[in-house]
Design a protein around this motif. Structure first.
Motif, short mmCIF file in Angstrom:
data_model
loop_
_atom_site.label_atom_id
_atom_site.label_comp_id
_atom_site.label_asym_id
_atom_site.label_seq_id
_atom_site.Cartn_x
_atom_site.Cartn_y
_atom_site.Cartn_z
N ARG A 21 0.92 -1.36 0.03
CA ARG A 21 -0.05 0.02 -0.08
C ARG A 21 0.77 1.30 -0.08
NH1 ARG A 21 -2.57 0.10 5.42
NH2 ARG A 21 -4.17 1.46 4.47
N VAL A 22 0.44 2.35 -0.83
CA VAL A 22 1.07 3.68 -0.81
C VAL A 22 -0.06 4.59 -0.50
CG1 VAL A 22 2.19 5.35 -2.19
CG2 VAL A 22 2.84 2.97 -2.25
N LEU A 23 0.10 5.34 0.63
CA LEU A 23 -0.94 6.39 0.74
C LEU A 23 -0.36 7.74 0.17
CD1 LEU A 23 -1.39 5.81 4.73
CD2 LEU A 23 -2.70 4.71 2.69
N ALA A 24 -1.51 8.47 -0.33
CA ALA A 24 -1.46 9.98 -0.84
C ALA A 24 -2.79 10.60 -0.17
CB ALA A 24 -1.63 9.84 -2.30
N LEU A 25 -2.76 11.70 -0.46
CA LEU A 25 -3.84 12.83 -0.02
C LEU A 25 -4.95 13.12 -0.90
CD1 LEU A 25 -1.70 15.34 2.21
CD2 LEU A 25 -2.69 13.11 2.86
N GLU A 26 -6.04 13.26 -0.62
CA GLU A 26 -7.27 13.68 -1.20
C GLU A 26 -6.87 15.07 -1.96
OE1 GLU A 26 -10.84 13.64 0.83
OE2 GLU A 26 -10.61 11.45 0.95
N GLN A 27 -7.15 15.39 -3.02
CA GLN A 27 -7.00 16.64 -3.59
C GLN A 27 -5.49 16.84 -4.30
OE1 GLN A 27 -9.55 18.50 -4.50
NE2 GLN A 27 -10.67 17.13 -3.12
N ALA A 28 -4.50 15.68 -4.12
CA ALA A 28 -3.41 15.79 -4.37
C ALA A 28 -3.22 15.84 -5.90
CB ALA A 28 -2.55 14.32 -4.01
N PHE A 29 -2.05 16.44 -6.47
CA PHE A 29 -1.58 16.51 -7.59
C PHE A 29 0.19 16.08 -7.84
CE2 PHE A 29 0.47 17.84 -11.73
CZ PHE A 29 -0.69 17.58 -12.67
N HIS A 30 0.27 14.91 -8.55
CA HIS A 30 1.71 14.47 -8.53
C HIS A 30 2.35 14.49 -9.99
CE1 HIS A 30 2.07 13.94 -4.01
NE2 HIS A 30 0.91 13.53 -4.15
N GLY A 31 1.33 14.28 -10.94
CA GLY A 31 1.84 14.41 -12.28
C GLY A 31 0.81 13.50 -13.19
N ARG A 32 1.23 13.20 -14.19
CA ARG A 32 0.28 12.65 -15.51
C ARG A 32 0.73 11.61 -16.17
NH1 ARG A 32 -4.07 16.24 -16.85
NH2 ARG A 32 -3.69 18.52 -16.16
N THR A 33 2.15 11.29 -15.78
CA THR A 33 2.29 9.65 -16.19
C THR A 33 1.82 8.94 -15.37
OG1 THR A 33 4.28 10.23 -14.84
CG2 THR A 33 4.71 10.45 -17.21
N MET A 34 1.88 7.51 -15.78
CA MET A 34 1.01 6.40 -15.24
C MET A 34 1.11 6.20 -13.41
SD MET A 34 -1.36 5.48 -17.47
CE MET A 34 -2.08 4.05 -17.20
#
Length: 427
Positions: free
Chosen positions: A144-157
């Protein structure tokens, strides 16, 4: 500056002509651009019709020294005339020097000698590298990897899998799995989601695409403690917020001084306009990617590395971090007082101007500002984003505030007249 200044045409062709050619030759991933820019100098750019604009977006936080800064021009020209590209079979002094600098700037509290850098071409590539580090850390026992709601980290897959907005994600599903989103700023929710099967948590210290929203006080410290206790990595995405943008080398140095993440990702302002990204890792995270497990043909090429070194030297020598902090604080306070503005969020020279719904959508206001000679953008329908070059003067900041005040006053007056007319029609 009350209206875009028009001079002689700057190129062989008008805005309209170039836009037509764009529409017939370039993939429609961004929509047809409203203007065709042909020249830049300092804080200003000019379009193909000769109109002049004050650039308060800087290529979305990229041109941190403005346009055609002599230090960057000289560094790129000298390096390109000396050695332009060598591939990853070799290294260059510029690549090594830059890696050494980025360790010091990004992770000043890390154990000496324990950090390493991977140089890429962009922010999304940097975050791809960070995700691969997380996967290597997790192996099969930590899926599992956690990220935040509303996050933007890029557009590659891989980066897209860590980006929250459904409109970005859904056309490309199935995305790489194992990514889960938790509410922004909610320590209890993060604690509930954390566990021995979590490989990493990735966060932006200030969520840019969400409307320039800093994480709340104490959240990064809690995230560091929870990830450490669970044996998970803490990845901080400083792609938009790093390199002086927030008034320090990294935004997390201000929001959570003293914490040391396992991984920091960088890009945008790092190259001052040249394409470059970086993954800076420390401790175990710095050793997880071995030969053959990651790579890039162009990453760390000496031209982009030399540009980045020139950016770092100039930020230091001209005191631009302190300048961004002091001007940003004053400017945000002034913007917050403008009728029609409900808040001015952010740090340093990354400011989100939140708008009263009565003034209409932010995209329309951004276009009105462009017609008046000011470039900004609207990451959300209720927010304007300001990310100007760090060389911004007080006079230029104040000129924007004056123009925004006049524009919003006119819109508020129009909305009030419309409401009065509607009320009168029901009498």
């Amino acid at each position: 500056m009350t209206e875009a200044t028009t001079t002689a045409p700057e190129s062989a062709g008008s805005n309209a002509e170039w836009r037509d050619r764009y529409a017939s030759a370039v993939m429609n991933t961004f929509g047809t651009p409203s203007r065709v820019l042909v020249r830049g100098s300092g804080m200003r750019v000019w379009d193909a019709d000769g109109a002049e604009y004050l650039d308060l977006l800087a290529g979305i936080a990229v041109n941190c020294l403005g346009h055609a800064h002599p230090a960057v021009v000289d560094a790129v020209s000298t390096q390109l005339a000396t050695l332009g590209h060598v591939s990853n079979f070799f290294t260059t002094p510029a690549q090594v020097r830059l890696a050494e600098e980025l360790i010091t700037l990004s992770l000043p509290g890390a154990e000496p000698g324990a950090s390493r850098v991977f140089l890429a071409n962009s922010g999304t590539e940097a975050n791809e590298g960070a995700l691969k580090i997380a996967r290597r850390h997790g192996s099969s026992s930590r899926p599992r990897v956690l990220a935040l709601e509303q996050a933007f980290h890029g557009r590659t897959m891989g980066a897209l899998a860590m980006t929250h907005k459904a409109a970005y994600r859904e056309p490309f599903e199935p995305l790489p799995g194992g990514i889960e989103f938790v509410p922004v700023g909610d320590v209890s929710a993060l604690r509930d989601a954390m566990g021995p099967d979590v490989a990493a948590l990735i966060v932006e210290p200030i969520q840019g695409e969400a409307g320039v929203r800093p994480l709340p006080d104490g959240y990064l410290e809690a995230a560091r403690a929870l990830t450490r206790d669970a044996g998970a990595l803490l990845i901080i995405d400083e792609v938009q917020t790093g390199m002086g943008r927030a008034g320090a080398w990294m935004a997390h140095h201000i929001l959570a001084p003293g914490i040391v993440p396992d991984v920091v990702t960088l890009a945008k302002g790092l190259g001052g306009g040249m394409p470059i990204g970086a993954v800076v890792a420390t401790g175990q995270a710095a050793e997880l990617l071995g030969p053959g497990q990651h790579g890039t043909t162009f990453g760390g090429n000496p031209v982009s590395a030399s540009a980045a070194l020139a950016v770092i030297d100039t930020l230091r020598s001209e005191g631009l971090l302190a300048r961004a902090a002091s001007l940003g604080e004053r400017w945000a306070a002034e913007l917050a007082k403008v009728p029609g503005v409900t808040a001015a969020r952010g740090l340093g020279l990354l400011i989100g101007v939140a708008l009263d719904p009565a003034v209409g959508p932010a995209s329309g206001i951004a276009e009105d500002l462009a017609r008046a000679g000011f470039i900004v953008n609207a990451p959300r329908d209720d927010t304007l984003r300001l990310a100007p070059p760090l060389i911004l003067s007080d006079e230029d900041a104040d000129a924007f505030t004056t123009e925004l005040s006049a524009l919003l006053a006119a819109r508020l007056a129009s909305a009030s007249e419309g409401a009065a007319t509607t009320a009168g029609s029901h009498d």
